[in-house]
Design a protein around this motif. Structure first.
Motif, mmCIF file in Angstrom:
data_model
loop_
_atom_site.group_PDB
_atom_site.id
_atom_site.type_symbol
_atom_site.label_atom_id
_atom_site.label_comp_id
_atom_site.label_asym_id
_atom_site.label_seq_id
_atom_site.Cartn_x
_atom_site.Cartn_y
_atom_site.Cartn_z
ATOM 1 N N LEU A 122 120.079 51.854 31.152
ATOM 2 C CA LEU A 122 120.218 50.430 31.460
ATOM 3 C C LEU A 122 121.526 49.830 30.979
ATOM 4 C CD1 LEU A 122 116.667 49.072 30.548
ATOM 5 C CD2 LEU A 122 117.689 49.092 32.820
ATOM 6 N N PHE A 140 124.074 48.259 33.307
ATOM 7 C CA PHE A 140 123.498 47.149 34.074
ATOM 8 C C PHE A 140 123.313 45.918 33.189
ATOM 9 C CE2 PHE A 140 122.255 51.066 36.137
ATOM 10 C CZ PHE A 140 122.521 50.810 37.465
ATOM 11 N N VAL A 141 122.922 46.160 31.945
ATOM 12 C CA VAL A 141 122.780 45.057 30.998
ATOM 13 C C VAL A 141 124.144 44.437 30.725
ATOM 14 C CG1 VAL A 141 122.155 44.451 28.624
ATOM 15 C CG2 VAL A 141 120.698 45.998 29.953
ATOM 16 N N TRP A 195 113.384 47.899 38.165
ATOM 17 C CA TRP A 195 114.595 48.102 37.373
ATOM 18 C C TRP A 195 115.001 46.814 36.662
ATOM 19 C CZ3 TRP A 195 116.434 52.309 35.527
ATOM 20 C CH2 TRP A 195 117.734 52.351 35.001
ATOM 21 N N LEU A 196 114.971 45.705 37.385
ATOM 22 C CA LEU A 196 115.328 44.422 36.775
ATOM 23 C C LEU A 196 114.315 44.000 35.721
ATOM 24 C CD1 LEU A 196 116.598 42.474 39.913
ATOM 25 C CD2 LEU A 196 117.969 43.342 38.005
ATOM 26 N N VAL A 244 115.687 45.455 32.776
ATOM 27 C CA VAL A 244 116.956 44.840 32.386
ATOM 28 C C VAL A 244 116.734 43.554 31.597
ATOM 29 C CG1 VAL A 244 119.054 43.710 33.249
ATOM 30 C CG2 VAL A 244 118.312 45.881 34.239
ATOM 31 N N ASP A 245 115.741 42.741 31.990
ATOM 32 C CA ASP A 245 115.593 41.435 31.334
ATOM 33 C C ASP A 245 115.325 41.563 29.840
ATOM 34 O OD1 ASP A 245 112.926 42.259 31.483
ATOM 35 O OD2 ASP A 245 112.270 40.573 32.708
ATOM 36 N N LEU A 248 118.448 42.844 28.094
ATOM 37 C CA LEU A 248 119.457 41.783 28.040
ATOM 38 C C LEU A 248 119.115 40.772 26.946
ATOM 39 C CD1 LEU A 248 121.998 40.518 29.306
ATOM 40 C CD2 LEU A 248 120.483 39.317 30.904
#
Length: 200
Positions: free
Chosen positions: A14, A17-18, A66-67, A70-71, A74
């Motif tokens: 990740l 993407f993060v 996937w998101l 990510v949240d 993040l």
């Protein structure tokens, strides 16, 4: 079988993407909402139920999953993890599960099977958070966790694009997936309940 045990591996994948989400100014809550948007898009695509839309729905499901990873990553990177963000994430995840399964059921015009599947999925998730609520920690184990379900929905969407029509007992591939979620979802919920009950 549960992909949730590989969260540490996913966390490493990740990182770029993060970093990208952080660099463009996205907040964890914003990523959660974006992930839910892809779930809604997947539900609509599965409702249309043509080969092209099944493939697009599968892609949207993978983006949602996937998101959804990510949240949280993040939030940790930005040092803004909060109970409010966790609540929003869980609520949107449950609505995402509902809209995706509703789309699958509507696409094959089998609402009874969709209801059976969504109750199994929701009870699995409910038991995970309820076990946490009684002080035993968040439970991700069982026969099928959310990561497993999203992976299966995504794979089924791609395969259904090339394999339309009835396969077994008058059910399409999507119908068989909903049967799986019905049976395994309730079994996973009961498995989690029994494990937690034994620990109390």
């Amino acid at each position: 079988m549960t992909l949730d045990q590989y969260r540490s591996v996913a966390d490493k994948l990740l990182r770029p993407f993060v970093s990208a989400a952080d660099s463009v100014g996205l907040s964890p809550n914003g990523v959660s909402v974006l992930a839910f948007g892809f779930a809604v898009a997947a539900g609509v695509a599965f409702y249309v139920a043509t080969p092209l839309w099944y493939a697009l729905g599968a892609l949207f499901v993978f983006l949602n999953g996937w998101l959804d990873l990510v949240d949280g990553a993040l939030a940790r990177r930005q040092n803004v993890a909060s109970d409010g963000g966790d609540l929003l994430d869980h609520v949107l995840d449950r609505y995402a599960d509902i809209v995706i399964l509703a789309g699958l059921a509507a696409g094959i015009d089998n609402y009874a099977l969709g209801l059976a599947a969504v109750t199994g999925v929701l009870m699995t998730s409910y038991l995970g958070t309820q076990i946490q609520a009684v002080g035993l920690g968040r439970e991700y184990g069982g026969l099928l966790g959310r990561a497993d379900r999203l992976a299966l929905v995504g794979l089924t969407g791609f395969v259904a694009a090339f394999l339309p029509g009835e396969l077994v007992a008058g059910l399409t591939l999507v119908g068989l997936l909903l049967v799986l979620f019905t049976i395994v979802g309730h079994l996973t919920a009961l498995q989690r309940f029994w494990g937690a009950w034994s620990d109390l």
